[in-house]
Design a protein around this motif. Structure first.
Motif, PDB file in Angstrom:
ATOM      1  N   ALA A 257       0.778  -1.302  -0.040  1.00 30.33           N
ATOM      2  CA  ALA A 257      -0.043  -0.097   0.072  1.00 30.33           C
ATOM      3  C   ALA A 257       0.712   1.363   0.098  1.00 30.33           C
ATOM      4  O   ALA A 257       0.554   2.362  -0.523  1.00 30.33           O
ATOM      5  CB  ALA A 257      -0.881   0.000   1.108  1.00 30.33           C
ATOM      6  N   LYS A 258       1.902   1.227   0.787  1.00 30.29           N
ATOM      7  CA  LYS A 258       3.016   2.203   0.853  1.00 30.29           C
ATOM      8  C   LYS A 258       4.095   1.878   1.423  1.00 30.29           C
ATOM      9  O   LYS A 258       4.162   1.132   2.348  1.00 30.29           O
ATOM     10  CB  LYS A 258       2.182   3.588   1.437  1.00 30.29           C
ATOM     11  CG  LYS A 258       1.834   3.487   2.830  1.00 30.29           C
ATOM     12  CD  LYS A 258       1.312   4.665   3.306  1.00 30.29           C
ATOM     13  CE  LYS A 258      -0.121   5.188   2.923  1.00 30.29           C
ATOM     14  NZ  LYS A 258      -0.802   6.208   3.736  1.00 30.29           N
ATOM     15  N   GLN A 259       5.068   2.762   1.199  1.00 32.95           N
ATOM     16  CA  GLN A 259       6.497   2.724   2.006  1.00 32.95           C
ATOM     17  C   GLN A 259       6.311   3.302   3.531  1.00 32.95           C
ATOM     18  O   GLN A 259       6.052   4.850   3.200  1.00 32.95           O
ATOM     19  CB  GLN A 259       7.728   2.959   1.494  1.00 32.95           C
ATOM     20  CG  GLN A 259       7.980   1.913   0.158  1.00 32.95           C
ATOM     21  CD  GLN A 259       9.084   2.391  -0.642  1.00 32.95           C
ATOM     22  OE1 GLN A 259       9.224   3.526  -1.212  1.00 32.95           O
ATOM     23  NE2 GLN A 259      10.396   1.560  -0.543  1.00 32.95           N
ATOM     24  N   ASP A 260       6.426   2.949   4.465  1.00 33.54           N
ATOM     25  CA  ASP A 260       6.580   3.504   5.585  1.00 33.54           C
ATOM     26  C   ASP A 260       7.614   4.424   5.770  1.00 33.54           C
ATOM     27  O   ASP A 260       7.512   5.450   6.785  1.00 33.54           O
ATOM     28  CB  ASP A 260       6.063   2.600   6.984  1.00 33.54           C
ATOM     29  CG  ASP A 260       4.873   1.832   6.989  1.00 33.54           C
ATOM     30  OD1 ASP A 260       3.784   2.494   6.516  1.00 33.54           O
ATOM     31  OD2 ASP A 260       4.742   0.437   7.445  1.00 33.54           O
ATOM     32  N   ILE A 261       8.677   3.933   5.403  1.00 38.00           N
ATOM     33  CA  ILE A 261       9.734   4.688   5.683  1.00 38.00           C
ATOM     34  C   ILE A 261      10.573   4.876   4.079  1.00 38.00           C
ATOM     35  O   ILE A 261      10.992   3.981   3.589  1.00 38.00           O
ATOM     36  CB  ILE A 261      10.999   4.046   6.631  1.00 38.00           C
ATOM     37  CG1 ILE A 261      10.275   3.953   8.141  1.00 38.00           C
ATOM     38  CG2 ILE A 261      12.187   4.825   6.924  1.00 38.00           C
ATOM     39  CD1 ILE A 261      11.004   2.834   8.979  1.00 38.00           C
ATOM     40  N   THR A 262      10.802   5.991   3.858  1.00 40.05           N
ATOM     41  CA  THR A 262      11.604   6.367   2.514  1.00 40.05           C
ATOM     42  C   THR A 262      12.472   7.332   2.695  1.00 40.05           C
ATOM     43  O   THR A 262      12.443   8.283   3.578  1.00 40.05           O
ATOM     44  CB  THR A 262      10.713   7.158   1.618  1.00 40.05           C
ATOM     45  OG1 THR A 262       9.209   5.938   1.595  1.00 40.05           O
ATOM     46  CG2 THR A 262      11.074   7.032   0.330  1.00 40.05           C
ATOM     47  N   SER A 263      13.730   7.064   1.976  1.00 42.78           N
ATOM     48  CA  SER A 263      14.898   8.150   2.124  1.00 42.78           C
ATOM     49  C   SER A 263      14.737   8.779   0.786  1.00 42.78           C
ATOM     50  O   SER A 263      14.452   8.516  -0.141  1.00 42.78           O
ATOM     51  CB  SER A 263      16.324   7.442   2.116  1.00 42.78           C
ATOM     52  OG  SER A 263      17.206   8.457   2.019  1.00 42.78           O
TER      53      SER A 263
END
Length: 339
Positions: A257-263
């Protein structure tokens, strides 16, 4: 009559003419990313009279953006305006007949289909391949043309991908692997290459919408304007077994659904999204007890004693600025927001 005056020089260009201009006015564009490429793209689309331009970005204006992101100024930096809000204000002054829809959001697998509803084409103004492959997959699944573009240093690449007619981005750049990791924040970028790539992107979609398909470039164009290199990789058959345009697997849409942590693109910033909503007034009162807080209608900044900075958005996102260490970012999030 007013439209004729505004677009007269464009309509005198015979491949566009009155019919092409009418097509522009009835077209709906989605521009993902309001950074360097996105602002240049939106500027061209709005001035050219494309009827509805939807712009989406997750970030706000910072001083380092001003060198190449043409729709922003120092007042936007001082006000810490979200990029889409600042861009909308400028674009509406250029052409009041174009409907500008500004959305502050992180584009991911959970919302990309909704963002693309009722649009005629998607313009790539992003700065990372994970989002580009997401757009590529969504466009081919929904049968929408995708205009890829990228620029870093003095180099740029662009191509128009049309479902059912051309290969897709994955046919040329496999799965996101093999990308160098070079970004404008690690090796820099000069503004002219951004303008050139954005201009190619808009020119190709103008040809497409005007109906002059015979003049489409039908290649992946690459160039280095400092070292005087250019190359066009002509389209051939799609790559056999391509999971996007051949087997219809669309891997980026299945990534979750989505990336919780993204750089974020080499910017010493980690984005964390574990909530769906923040009440900025409420969080300002909480955080001002232990941090230095600045609140705007669009976001909340909190300068931490540790040296990093939290930026909270109403849609539940938090940027932890000043670190590239996801562990450190999670620790600060847990300390000040809670996990």
């Amino acid at each position: 009559m007013d439209d004729f005056k505004r677009y007269s020089r464009q309509m005198l260009f015979s491949p566009i003419g009155e019919e092409g201009q009418k097509n522009f006015s009835q077209s709906r564009a989605l521009v993902v990313g309001m950074g360097a490429l996105g602002t240049a793209i939106a500027n061209h689309l709005v001035r050219a009279g494309f009827g509805h331009v939807k712009i989406v970005d997750r970030d706000y204006v910072e001083k380092s953006n001003l060198q190449r992101q043409m729709l922003f100024d120092e007042e936007d930096v001082s006000a810490a305006l979200p990029k889409t809000i600042a861009a909308k204000k400028k674009l509406e002054k250029m052409n009041s007949s174009v409907e500008i829809e500004a959305i502050i959001a992180d584009v991911n697998a959970s919302n990309v289909s909704d963002l693309m509803e009722e649009v005629d084409f998607v313009m790539d103004g992003t700065d990372n391949f994970s989002t580009r492959f997401l757009l590529n997959d969504a466009c081919f699944k929904m049968n929408i043309p995708f205009v890829y573009g990228g620029a870093v240093s003095s180099r740029g690449m662009t191509a128009l991908f049309v479902p059912g007619e051309t290969p897709c981005l994955r046919c040329f750049i496999q799965g996101g692997e093999g990308t160098t990791g070079e970004t404008c924040d690690t090796i820099g970028v000069i503004s002219p290459i951004v303008d050139i790539i954005a201009s190619y992107q808009v020119t190709e979609i103008m040809k497409y919408i005007a109906g002059d398909h015979e003049k489409l470039h039908r290649s992946l164009m690459t160039m280095d304007i400092w070292h005087n290199h250019s190359y066009a990789m002509k389209f051939s058959s799609p790559k056999e077994g391509c999971p996007t345009c051949q087997t219809n697997e669309y891997p980026s849409l299945k990534a979750g659904a989505k990336q919780d942590i993204t750089s974020l693109c080499g910017r010493e910033t980690i984005q964390i999204q574990l909530e769906s909503h923040f009440d900025l007034k409420e969080w300002a009162s909480k955080l001002e007890k232990t941090t230095t807080v600045k609140k705007t209608p669009f976001l909340l900044k909190a300068q931490l004693e540790e040296g990093e900075r939290l930026v909270l958005f109403p849609d539940g996102r938090v940027l932890i600025q000043g670190t590239e260490d996801s562990g450190r970012a999670k620790a600060l999030y847990a300390r000040y927001i809670g996990m």
